[in-house]
Design a protein around this motif. Structure first.
Motif, PDB file in Angstrom:
ATOM      1  N   LYS A   1      12.218   6.227  -9.437  1.00 39.75           N
ATOM      2  CA  LYS A   1      10.764   6.327  -9.550  1.00 39.75           C
ATOM      3  C   LYS A   1      10.231   7.746  -9.354  1.00 39.75           C
ATOM      4  CE  LYS A   1       8.837   5.217  -5.069  1.00 39.75           C
ATOM      5  NZ  LYS A   1       8.385   4.183  -4.175  1.00 39.75           N
ATOM      6  N   SER A   2      10.826   8.535  -8.445  1.00 37.93           N
ATOM      7  CA  SER A   2      10.230   9.852  -8.208  1.00 37.93           C
ATOM      8  C   SER A   2      10.299  10.748  -9.438  1.00 37.93           C
ATOM      9  CB  SER A   2      10.865  10.570  -7.015  1.00 37.93           C
ATOM     10  OG  SER A   2      11.750   9.778  -6.324  1.00 37.93           O
ATOM     11  N   VAL A   3      11.512  10.875 -10.010  1.00 38.60           N
ATOM     12  CA  VAL A   3      11.656  11.769 -11.158  1.00 38.60           C
ATOM     13  C   VAL A   3      10.887  11.221 -12.358  1.00 38.60           C
ATOM     14  CG1 VAL A   3      13.297  12.792 -12.761  1.00 38.60           C
ATOM     15  CG2 VAL A   3      13.849  12.691 -10.345  1.00 38.60           C
ATOM     16  N   LEU A   4      10.977   9.907 -12.563  1.00 40.76           N
ATOM     17  CA  LEU A   4      10.299   9.295 -13.711  1.00 40.76           C
ATOM     18  C   LEU A   4       8.788   9.535 -13.654  1.00 40.76           C
ATOM     19  CD1 LEU A   4      10.978   7.035 -16.097  1.00 40.76           C
ATOM     20  CD2 LEU A   4       9.463   5.723 -14.637  1.00 40.76           C
ATOM     21  N   LEU A   5       8.196   9.293 -12.475  1.00 41.74           N
ATOM     22  CA  LEU A   5       6.737   9.423 -12.366  1.00 41.74           C
ATOM     23  C   LEU A   5       6.289  10.881 -12.404  1.00 41.74           C
ATOM     24  CD1 LEU A   5       5.932   6.673  -9.722  1.00 41.74           C
ATOM     25  CD2 LEU A   5       5.372   6.641 -12.147  1.00 41.74           C
ATOM     26  N   LEU A   6       7.065  11.760 -11.761  1.00 37.16           N
ATOM     27  CA  LEU A   6       6.703  13.180 -11.791  1.00 37.16           C
ATOM     28  C   LEU A   6       6.773  13.716 -13.221  1.00 37.16           C
ATOM     29  CD1 LEU A   6       8.461  14.780  -8.699  1.00 37.16           C
ATOM     30  CD2 LEU A   6       6.025  14.847  -9.208  1.00 37.16           C
ATOM     31  N   LEU A   7       7.903  13.473 -13.888  1.00 35.86           N
ATOM     32  CA  LEU A   7       8.053  13.968 -15.258  1.00 35.86           C
ATOM     33  C   LEU A   7       7.086  13.256 -16.191  1.00 35.86           C
ATOM     34  CD1 LEU A   7      11.916  14.441 -15.737  1.00 35.86           C
ATOM     35  CD2 LEU A   7      10.174  16.174 -15.341  1.00 35.86           C
ATOM     36  N   GLY A   8       6.872  11.958 -15.962  1.00 36.62           N
ATOM     37  CA  GLY A   8       5.928  11.197 -16.779  1.00 36.62           C
ATOM     38  C   GLY A   8       4.522  11.761 -16.630  1.00 36.62           C
TER      39      GLY A   8
ATOM     40  N   LEU B   1       0.845  -1.198   0.000  1.00 40.05           N
ATOM     41  CA  LEU B   1       0.000   0.000   0.000  1.00 40.05           C
ATOM     42  C   LEU B   1       0.880   1.248   0.000  1.00 40.05           C
ATOM     43  CD1 LEU B   1      -2.818   1.226   0.133  1.00 40.05           C
ATOM     44  CD2 LEU B   1      -2.646   1.203   2.610  1.00 40.05           C
ATOM     45  N   TYR B   2       1.938   1.217   0.811  1.00 37.09           N
ATOM     46  CA  TYR B   2       2.878   2.343   0.831  1.00 37.09           C
ATOM     47  C   TYR B   2       3.393   2.610  -0.582  1.00 37.09           C
ATOM     48  CZ  TYR B   2       7.220   4.873   1.360  1.00 37.09           C
ATOM     49  OH  TYR B   2       8.215   5.789   1.205  1.00 37.09           O
ATOM     50  N   GLU B   3       3.817   1.521  -1.228  1.00 34.98           N
ATOM     51  CA  GLU B   3       4.366   1.618  -2.583  1.00 34.98           C
ATOM     52  C   GLU B   3       3.315   2.179  -3.550  1.00 34.98           C
ATOM     53  OE1 GLU B   3       7.649   0.130  -3.035  1.00 34.98           O
ATOM     54  OE2 GLU B   3       7.539   1.350  -4.848  1.00 34.98           O
ATOM     55  N   THR B   4       2.103   1.625  -3.472  1.00 37.17           N
ATOM     56  CA  THR B   4       1.019   2.061  -4.353  1.00 37.17           C
ATOM     57  C   THR B   4       0.709   3.540  -4.138  1.00 37.17           C
ATOM     58  OG1 THR B   4       0.083  -0.139  -4.066  1.00 37.17           O
ATOM     59  CG2 THR B   4      -1.330   1.495  -5.120  1.00 37.17           C
ATOM     60  N   LEU B   5       0.613   3.932  -2.876  1.00 35.01           N
ATOM     61  CA  LEU B   5       0.278   5.321  -2.574  1.00 35.01           C
ATOM     62  C   LEU B   5       1.362   6.270  -3.057  1.00 35.01           C
ATOM     63  CD1 LEU B   5      -1.236   5.053   1.020  1.00 35.01           C
ATOM     64  CD2 LEU B   5      -2.442   5.720  -1.055  1.00 35.01           C
ATOM     65  N   SER B   6       2.628   5.868  -2.891  1.00 33.32           N
ATOM     66  CA  SER B   6       3.681   6.793  -3.302  1.00 33.32           C
ATOM     67  C   SER B   6       3.692   6.924  -4.826  1.00 33.32           C
ATOM     68  CB  SER B   6       5.050   6.402  -2.729  1.00 33.32           C
ATOM     69  OG  SER B   6       5.570   5.289  -3.370  1.00 33.32           O
ATOM     70  N   ILE B   7       3.437   5.841  -5.540  1.00 34.68           N
ATOM     71  CA  ILE B   7       3.353   5.928  -7.003  1.00 34.68           C
ATOM     72  C   ILE B   7       2.167   6.814  -7.402  1.00 34.68           C
ATOM     73  CG2 ILE B   7       2.816   4.591  -9.085  1.00 34.68           C
ATOM     74  CD1 ILE B   7       4.416   2.279  -7.796  1.00 34.68           C
ATOM     75  N   TYR B   8       1.039   6.599  -6.734  1.00 33.35           N
ATOM     76  CA  TYR B   8      -0.162   7.378  -7.025  1.00 33.35           C
ATOM     77  C   TYR B   8       0.090   8.875  -6.830  1.00 33.35           C
ATOM     78  CZ  TYR B   8      -4.743   9.471  -6.433  1.00 33.35           C
ATOM     79  OH  TYR B   8      -5.818  10.300  -6.542  1.00 33.35           O
ATOM     80  N   LEU B   9       0.679   9.222  -5.676  1.00 32.53           N
ATOM     81  CA  LEU B   9       0.881  10.637  -5.366  1.00 32.53           C
ATOM     82  C   LEU B   9       1.806  11.299  -6.378  1.00 32.53           C
ATOM     83  CD1 LEU B   9       1.227  10.579  -1.463  1.00 32.53           C
ATOM     84  CD2 LEU B   9      -0.750  11.244  -2.813  1.00 32.53           C
ATOM     85  N   LEU B  10       2.885  10.608  -6.724  1.00 35.73           N
ATOM     86  CA  LEU B  10       3.833  11.186  -7.676  1.00 35.73           C
ATOM     87  C   LEU B  10       3.159  11.421  -9.028  1.00 35.73           C
ATOM     88  CD1 LEU B  10       6.886   8.979  -6.709  1.00 35.73           C
ATOM     89  CD2 LEU B  10       6.845  11.472  -6.585  1.00 35.73           C
ATOM     90  N   LEU B  11       2.428  10.402  -9.498  1.00 32.62           N
ATOM     91  CA  LEU B  11       1.759  10.521 -10.799  1.00 32.62           C
ATOM     92  C   LEU B  11       0.699  11.611 -10.770  1.00 32.62           C
ATOM     93  CD1 LEU B  11       0.941   7.049 -12.374  1.00 32.62           C
ATOM     94  CD2 LEU B  11       2.093   8.983 -13.440  1.00 32.62           C
ATOM     95  N   ALA B  12      -0.098  11.622  -9.695  1.00 29.15           N
ATOM     96  CA  ALA B  12      -1.195  12.582  -9.610  1.00 29.15           C
ATOM     97  C   ALA B  12      -0.665  14.005  -9.542  1.00 29.15           C
ATOM     98  CB  ALA B  12      -2.061  12.276  -8.388  1.00 29.15           C
ATOM     99  N   ILE B  13       0.413  14.204  -8.765  1.00 33.34           N
ATOM    100  CA  ILE B  13       1.011  15.543  -8.660  1.00 33.34           C
ATOM    101  C   ILE B  13       1.543  15.974 -10.024  1.00 33.34           C
ATOM    102  CG2 ILE B  13       2.975  16.814  -7.682  1.00 33.34           C
ATOM    103  CD1 ILE B  13       2.533  15.187  -5.093  1.00 33.34           C
ATOM    104  N   GLY B  14       2.196  15.037 -10.708  1.00 33.48           N
ATOM    105  CA  GLY B  14       2.729  15.330 -12.044  1.00 33.48           C
ATOM    106  C   GLY B  14       1.615  15.703 -13.014  1.00 33.48           C
ATOM    107  N   LEU B  15       0.566  14.872 -13.035  1.00 36.72           N
ATOM    108  CA  LEU B  15      -0.553  15.094 -13.963  1.00 36.72           C
ATOM    109  C   LEU B  15      -1.157  16.488 -13.795  1.00 36.72           C
ATOM    110  CD1 LEU B  15      -2.878  11.942 -14.050  1.00 36.72           C
ATOM    111  CD2 LEU B  15      -1.839  13.121 -15.991  1.00 36.72           C
TER     112      LEU B  15
END
Lengths: 101, 318
Positions: B169-176, B28-42
């Motif tokens: 993962k942080s830079v990739l997901l934010l920029l993605g 869940l931690y992993e999922t949430l951190s991916i979600y937050l990074l992507l959502a913030i980027g979007l």
């Protein structure tokens, strides 16, 4: 009775940050395969709960010839033991297809 | 009054303090951190689609420079606190890099208070992730010149380190997320808004509960390291916030934008930095940096720091 062959199983418990480097070293020294599982636990350096990135620990399992296991262990001790918590254990295992290990 | 998400953080710390058996699954931690990074980027990407990219170049350059210089600014101060060179370099890297969740709490607070900020701010976050890490590694290398890094040791290759920083993962997901938001625009993102935009704050609250648990464990460590960690964790954010606010003011950002940049400068990374430093500067005491960044600075920033930085931005004027 099925014929079984003796091999050495080397189990390395280490910080997850080392996974890539450990796998690369092991393969370069002759390991033909590897298994990794995430684990949590405690040692002299304290508790590692594995709740987030910097707190993860892995268990890398390698089954190979004794000489290969020794060479890998030697390199791990030389390269990482000073700055990382690593624990290495050896055991004898028996396998069915020796050419795969 | 605190933003509601901060209360979830408090609940996590409390759970740890009373030794509750509460534990969020790692997945869940992993999922949430991916979600937050992507959502913030979007969300930032949507704004990016309305702007000429060239206009953002000064901001990007300023963020790169600020992230890179923070470790150099902190290094002599940390050395004066009697920190060994590798520790000073690693701590500097943590503060040069940024905390995405601190950013999310700052923007949530600004939104609640009705203060506008540049919606493409997630771009600053993505740009600020890496330079501090590179600077920290440079500092550590400079300090250990002579006692060369063991040949073939994990941290000895620059190409590998840069790869891990840029494609971590942080830079990739934010920029993605930024790129997807910019390409898709409002119309394209509308069908997925129900997942990525609307529930954002609830997800952030859940993630903060988990971070509270993790930080709560770190709080106990503060005693182990004593005064140094408290001085670093409480002293660095206000000083760095001034740097961030000055940069934001010089760039002519909005009041909210100045507050965001001050917050980013004051924040310390606990996702990208610990992993990168562990590999690149193995001699550094990882627990020291993490305790300062997550155990002291993170709670300080979300409870006390952010309101201060917003006040500072207001005083500086638009």
């Amino acid at each position: 009775m099925t014929t079984k062959y003796r091999k050495t199983q080397l189990v390395i418990v280490a910080e997850a940050a080392l996974e890539k480097a450990l796998v690369r070293d092991a393969c370069a020294l002759g390991a033909q395969g590897w298994t990794v599982v995430d684990v949590r636990g405690a040692g002299r350096e304290g508790v590692r709960e594995g709740a987030w990135e910097a707190d993860r620990t892995i268990e890398l399992k390698l089954i190979c010839d004794e000489a290969v296991a020794d060479a890998i262990a030697e390199q791990v001790m030389a390269r990482y033991a000073a700055d990382y918590s690593v624990s290495l254990t050896f055991s004898e295992v028996r396998v069915l297809r020796p050419d795969r290990f | 009054m605190f933003d509601v998400v901060v209360l979830f953080f408090g609940l996590g710390v409390l759970a740890r303090w009373v030794k509750s058996d509460l534990r969020l699954p790692e997945a869940l931690y992993e999922t949430l951190s991916i979600y937050l990074l992507l959502a913030i980027g979007l969300k930032g990407g949507l704004e990016l689609s309305r702007q000429p990219l060239a206009a953002l170049l000064p901001e990007v350059a300023a963020c790169l420079a600020m992230g890179f210089l923070i470790p150099f600014l902190l290094y002599p101060l940390l050395r004066a606190l009697k920190l060994p060179a590798p520790d000073a370099a690693a701590v500097g890297a943590h503060y040069g890099s940024v905390s995405v969740v601190t950013f999310a709490v700052a923007t949530a607070t600004l939104t609640r208070q009705g203060i506008a900020y540049e919606s493409h701010a997630p771009l600053w976050v993505a740009v600020l992730e890496g330079p501090g890490l590179v600077a920290g590694i440079l500092l550590a290398r400079r300090a250990q010149r002579g006692s060369a890094v063991a040949q073939g040791a994990p941290g000895s290759r620059w190409s590998e380190l840069l790869h891990d920083v840029l494609f971590g993962k942080s830079v990739l997901l934010l920029l993605g997320g930024l790129a997807i938001g910019a390409v898709a625009g409002d119309g394209g993102v509308a069908p997925i808004a129900a997942v990525f935009i609307t529930p954002f704050k609830g997800m952030l609250a859940l993630f903060l509960l988990e971070l509270g648990l993790v930080a709560g464990a770190r709080l106990a460590e503060v005693r182990r390291f004593g005064l140094a960690v408290a001085v670093i964790g409480l002293g660095a954010p206000p000083v760095l916030a001034l740097v961030g606010a000055a940069v934001g003011w010089a760039l002519g950002l909005s009041t909210g934008g100045v507050a965001v940049l001050a917050t980013l400068a004051a924040s310390a990374s606990y996702i990208a930095a610990p992993t990168a430093m562990r590999i690149a500067v193995p001699q550094a005491n990882a627990a020291l940096s993490i305790t300062a960044a997550l155990g002291v600075t993170f709670p300080f920033n979300i409870v006390i720091g952010i309101p201060l930085y917003i006040e500072l931005a207001k005083r500086l004027g638009p």
